[in-house]
Write an enzyme that holds these catalytic residues in place. Structure first.
Site, PDB file in Angstrom:
ATOM      1  N   ASP A  79       0.855  -1.252   0.153  1.00  0.00           N
ATOM      2  CA  ASP A  79       0.166   0.319  -0.395  1.00  0.00           C
ATOM      3  C   ASP A  79       0.600   1.404   0.040  1.00  0.00           C
ATOM      4  O   ASP A  79       1.739   1.315   0.807  1.00  0.00           O
ATOM      5  CB  ASP A  79      -1.077   0.311   1.033  1.00  0.00           C
ATOM      6  N   ILE A  80       0.724   2.092  -1.123  1.00  0.00           N
ATOM      7  CA  ILE A  80       1.969   3.105  -1.523  1.00  0.00           C
ATOM      8  C   ILE A  80       1.669   4.791  -0.167  1.00  0.00           C
ATOM      9  O   ILE A  80       2.491   5.261  -0.062  1.00  0.00           O
ATOM     10  CB  ILE A  80       1.879   3.533  -2.569  1.00  0.00           C
ATOM     11  N   TYR A 109      -8.714  14.889  -8.232  1.00  0.00           N
ATOM     12  CA  TYR A 109      -7.744  14.361  -9.314  1.00  0.00           C
ATOM     13  C   TYR A 109      -6.946  15.601  -9.361  1.00  0.00           C
ATOM     14  O   TYR A 109      -5.374  14.799  -9.409  1.00  0.00           O
ATOM     15  CB  TYR A 109      -8.709  13.101  -9.628  1.00  0.00           C
TER      16      TYR A 109
END
Ligand code: SER
Length: 325
Positions: A58-59, A148
């Site tokens: 999981d970054i 985003y």
């Protein structure tokens, strides 16, 4: 091996639309065992699992990245893990966390472990209503209205900062909408340009979430893979830009796409039910000027709308006949 050569590549987001095909393309180019695919929780395909190493990370959790970087002696990262525009509007906190805090972890680790190169995709979502809509220039106003887009502008700036401040070789492209036949995109605004093909093959009808007249810049997956890998392999002395290359292959309205599909499936019927994603689409460019990419590293696409349509229909028909769609 010199620092300039890539040894072990880590692909994050390898179960996603682009990551899944990029991993395979990199495995074909380099040694299969030298390309580590990673995902957060979605089960990887057999193709991904059988062609080389795979790990869950999981970054957002720096330690989980560090572990695989050490275990596999990684020296190059393609950071494809991201939350896209539509999901980002539903969950802005998650979008910030993955696209910014996650990216920060990637840069930090790349620096700590003295990596050769990092690839960080950006998007046409960096532009907003104040940017010119047609032939949007490389250098222009960046005032996105989605989380985003905000995260992608930040990613570009952060990447350029790491390059200048710490000499970390970070490179990135502003992807347009990507059309592909292997893995469906997850939660973007340009997803309609992929879903429409799947529905045309399966049901001969599609309910589109943007208007018929909506025009966005698009690209077929083989061009997207070519652009990403070519940029990562070009001599750095050729690059004036680093993390923010404009990139495009074609622009078309949904109506034009429908007409192309009808050449193969004459009964195909598309209805239009615009939702919140219409506003996102309307805030993005209709076409892109990618002269900098063409000049600095020789970018040029191979596929236009008719070539994409022909290939998508051929590939998806085969998957449909095999019961795999
Ligand atoms: N395909 C992305 C999205 O629609 C844009 O980069 O969110």
């Amino acid at each position: 091996m010199s620092k300039k050569e890539m040894k072990r590549i880590l692909v994050t987001g390898a179960v996603g639309q682009i990551g899944s095909e990029l991993t395979i393309a990199l495995r074909e180019k380099y040694n299969n065992d030298d390309v580590l695919a990673t995902g957060r929780k979605t089960k990887p395909s057999e193709t991904l699992l059988n062609s080389g190493p795979f790990e869950f990370i999981d970054i957002v959790n720096k330690k989980s990245i560090e572990k695989v970087v050490k275990d596999y002696d990684v020296d190059t990262i393609y950071n494809m893990a991201a939350i896209l525009s539509a999901v980002g509007e539903k969950n802005p906190e998650l979008c910030w966390n993955v696209n910014i805090n996650g990216l920060y972890n990637i840069f930090d680790i790349a620096l700590e472990y003295d990596m050769t190169r990092v690839f960080v995709p950006s998007s046409i979502a960096v532009f907003g209503p104040e940017s010119p809509k047609e032939n949007t220039p490389q250098e222009t106003i960046l005032k996105p209205k989605t989380m985003y887009g905000v995260s992608k502008v930040t990613g570009e700036l952060l990447g350029d900062y790491y390059f200048k401040r710490f000499n970390l070789d970070v490179r990135g492209l502003r992807y347009p909408g990507i059309i592909s036949s292997e893995t469906l995109p997850g939660g973007g605004t340009t997803d309609y340009a992929v879903e429409i093909f799947y529905e045309a093959i399966k049901n001969k009808k599609y309910s589109c979430f943007v208007k018929e007249s909506t025009i966005l810049p698009m690209m077929y997956m083989p061009d997207c893979l070519k652009a990403s890998i070519d940029l990562m392999n070009v001599d750095i002395s050729k690059l004036k830009h680093h993390c923010d290359f404009n990139l495009t292959a074609m622009s078309f309205s949904v109506g034009e796409l429908v007409s192309e599909i009808k050449k193969y499936i004459s009964e195909f019927d598309c209805e239009y039910k615009p939702d919140f994603r219409q506003d996102i689409a309307d805030s993005w460019p209709r076409s892109i000027d990618d002269t900098a990419a063409r000049k600095e590293w020789g970018w040029g696409p191979d596929y236009d709308l008719s070539a994409v349509t022909k290939d998508m229909i051929k590939k998806l028909r085969i998957r449909f006949e095999e019961g795999n769609l």
